[in-house]
Scaffold this motif. Sequence first.
Motif, mmCIF file in Angstrom:
data_model
loop_
_atom_site.group_PDB
_atom_site.id
_atom_site.type_symbol
_atom_site.label_atom_id
_atom_site.label_comp_id
_atom_site.label_asym_id
_atom_site.label_seq_id
_atom_site.Cartn_x
_atom_site.Cartn_y
_atom_site.Cartn_z
ATOM 1 N N GLN A 84 0.845 -1.115 0.148
ATOM 2 C CA GLN A 84 0.043 -0.052 -0.228
ATOM 3 C C GLN A 84 0.900 1.036 -0.034
ATOM 4 O OE1 GLN A 84 -2.340 0.418 3.386
ATOM 5 N NE2 GLN A 84 -3.542 1.978 2.699
ATOM 6 N N THR A 85 1.163 1.999 -1.264
ATOM 7 C CA THR A 85 1.800 2.972 -1.541
ATOM 8 C C THR A 85 1.690 4.025 -0.355
ATOM 9 O OG1 THR A 85 1.074 3.904 -3.294
ATOM 10 C CG2 THR A 85 2.841 2.310 -3.456
ATOM 11 N N ASN A 86 0.401 4.559 -0.135
ATOM 12 C CA ASN A 86 -0.093 5.671 0.695
ATOM 13 C C ASN A 86 -1.299 5.400 1.184
ATOM 14 O OD1 ASN A 86 -1.926 6.224 -1.461
ATOM 15 N ND2 ASN A 86 -0.732 7.354 -2.609
ATOM 16 N N ARG A 87 -1.858 6.510 1.943
ATOM 17 C CA ARG A 87 -3.060 6.266 2.864
ATOM 18 C C ARG A 87 -4.258 6.044 1.781
ATOM 19 N NH1 ARG A 87 -2.905 9.900 8.154
ATOM 20 N NH2 ARG A 87 -2.987 8.139 9.607
ATOM 21 N N GLN A 88 -4.220 6.584 0.740
ATOM 22 C CA GLN A 88 -5.467 6.609 -0.129
ATOM 23 C C GLN A 88 -5.705 5.045 -0.821
ATOM 24 O OE1 GLN A 88 -3.422 9.313 -0.224
ATOM 25 N NE2 GLN A 88 -4.937 10.243 1.328
ATOM 26 N N ASP A 89 -4.530 4.422 -0.916
ATOM 27 C CA ASP A 89 -4.463 3.024 -1.612
ATOM 28 C C ASP A 89 -5.440 2.203 -0.931
ATOM 29 O OD1 ASP A 89 -2.975 4.312 -3.825
ATOM 30 O OD2 ASP A 89 -1.180 3.144 -3.064
ATOM 31 N N SER A 90 -5.766 0.994 -1.716
ATOM 32 C CA SER A 90 -6.373 0.008 -0.848
ATOM 33 C C SER A 90 -5.085 -0.705 0.299
ATOM 34 C CB SER A 90 -7.074 -1.072 -2.156
ATOM 35 O OG SER A 90 -5.837 -1.665 -2.719
ATOM 36 N N PRO A 91 -5.818 -1.261 1.017
ATOM 37 C CA PRO A 91 -5.024 -2.018 2.099
ATOM 38 C C PRO A 91 -4.102 -3.145 1.481
ATOM 39 C CG PRO A 91 -7.217 -2.064 2.598
ATOM 40 C CD PRO A 91 -7.112 -1.339 1.373
ATOM 41 N N PRO A 92 -2.999 -3.431 1.978
ATOM 42 C CA PRO A 92 -2.499 -4.790 1.721
ATOM 43 C C PRO A 92 -3.267 -5.862 1.923
ATOM 44 C CG PRO A 92 -1.210 -3.853 3.457
ATOM 45 C CD PRO A 92 -2.221 -2.979 3.070
ATOM 46 N N ASN A 93 -3.204 -6.956 1.110
ATOM 47 C CA ASN A 93 -3.907 -8.150 1.234
ATOM 48 C C ASN A 93 -3.017 -9.378 1.275
ATOM 49 O OD1 ASN A 93 -5.692 -10.217 0.965
ATOM 50 N ND2 ASN A 93 -6.704 -9.363 -0.555
ATOM 51 N N ASN A 134 4.323 -2.034 9.078
ATOM 52 C CA ASN A 134 3.901 -0.365 8.701
ATOM 53 C C ASN A 134 5.220 0.107 8.485
ATOM 54 O OD1 ASN A 134 1.043 -0.788 9.544
ATOM 55 N ND2 ASN A 134 1.591 -0.632 11.672
ATOM 56 N N GLU A 135 5.002 1.075 7.599
ATOM 57 C CA GLU A 135 6.432 2.154 7.162
ATOM 58 C C GLU A 135 7.616 1.234 6.674
ATOM 59 O OE1 GLU A 135 5.772 5.394 7.233
ATOM 60 O OE2 GLU A 135 3.715 5.186 7.967
ATOM 61 N N SER A 136 7.209 0.282 5.826
ATOM 62 C CA SER A 136 8.396 -0.316 5.418
ATOM 63 C C SER A 136 8.916 0.504 4.007
ATOM 64 C CB SER A 136 7.862 -1.513 4.774
ATOM 65 O OG SER A 136 7.062 -1.613 3.685
ATOM 66 N N LYS A 137 9.972 0.390 3.658
ATOM 67 C CA LYS A 137 10.635 1.150 2.674
ATOM 68 C C LYS A 137 9.822 1.051 1.161
ATOM 69 C CE LYS A 137 14.696 1.786 -0.071
ATOM 70 N NZ LYS A 137 16.124 1.023 -0.694
ATOM 71 N N GLY A 138 9.324 2.508 0.781
ATOM 72 C CA GLY A 138 8.468 2.364 -0.099
ATOM 73 C C GLY A 138 6.848 2.364 -0.263
ATOM 74 N N CYS A 139 6.486 1.811 1.007
ATOM 75 C CA CYS A 139 5.150 1.351 1.302
ATOM 76 C C CYS A 139 4.884 2.171 2.515
ATOM 77 C CB CYS A 139 4.997 -0.143 1.222
ATOM 78 S SG CYS A 139 5.469 -1.068 -0.164
ATOM 79 N N TYR A 140 3.506 2.306 2.626
ATOM 80 C CA TYR A 140 2.737 2.894 3.785
ATOM 81 C C TYR A 140 2.651 1.768 4.687
ATOM 82 C CZ TYR A 140 -0.547 4.930 6.898
ATOM 83 O OH TYR A 140 -1.390 5.111 7.754
ATOM 84 N N ARG A 141 2.080 0.712 4.157
ATOM 85 C CA ARG A 141 1.601 -0.630 4.764
ATOM 86 C C ARG A 141 2.025 -1.821 3.805
ATOM 87 N NH1 ARG A 141 -3.887 -1.118 7.447
ATOM 88 N NH2 ARG A 141 -3.024 -3.035 8.226
#
Length: 134
Positions: free
Chosen positions: A75-84, A113-120
């Motif tokens: 999930q690259t930012n808060r507006q994207d769909s959550p990771p599955n 949470n907060e990994s490199k390049g991803c929000y989650r």
Amino acid sequence: MRALPLCLLALSLTGCSLLHKPYKPITAPEARPTTTETPARPVARPAPVKLYTDTTELLSNPFRDLGEVSGEDCQTNRQDSPPNINTARKRMQIRASYLKANAVLLHKCEIVNESKGCYRQAICQGTALKVSGK
């Protein structure tokens, strides 16, 4: 003195018009006869990979370890769909199939949470296996 800017303007306009290419209309491709067409080959799909979550399921079958595999869903930012986690698990199985594995022993799946390049990010890790059939 007024003639110099007018001459430069006229020169610049004619210089740009010399670079212009004439318009060529796009023509439709020739219609090909359907009798001579060869059927398209189906795309090779990876072999199905069975997912094992418990080591006791593997006790009765001989197997060979092919290496560690992982799958991610970001999930690259808060507006994207959550990771599955299911998507991450499927990507792990696909990577195992590239190693010619027919099974994966799942070690863990987690959301980071907060990994490199991803929000989650959902991450699944496991071991690719070549299980011999009975």
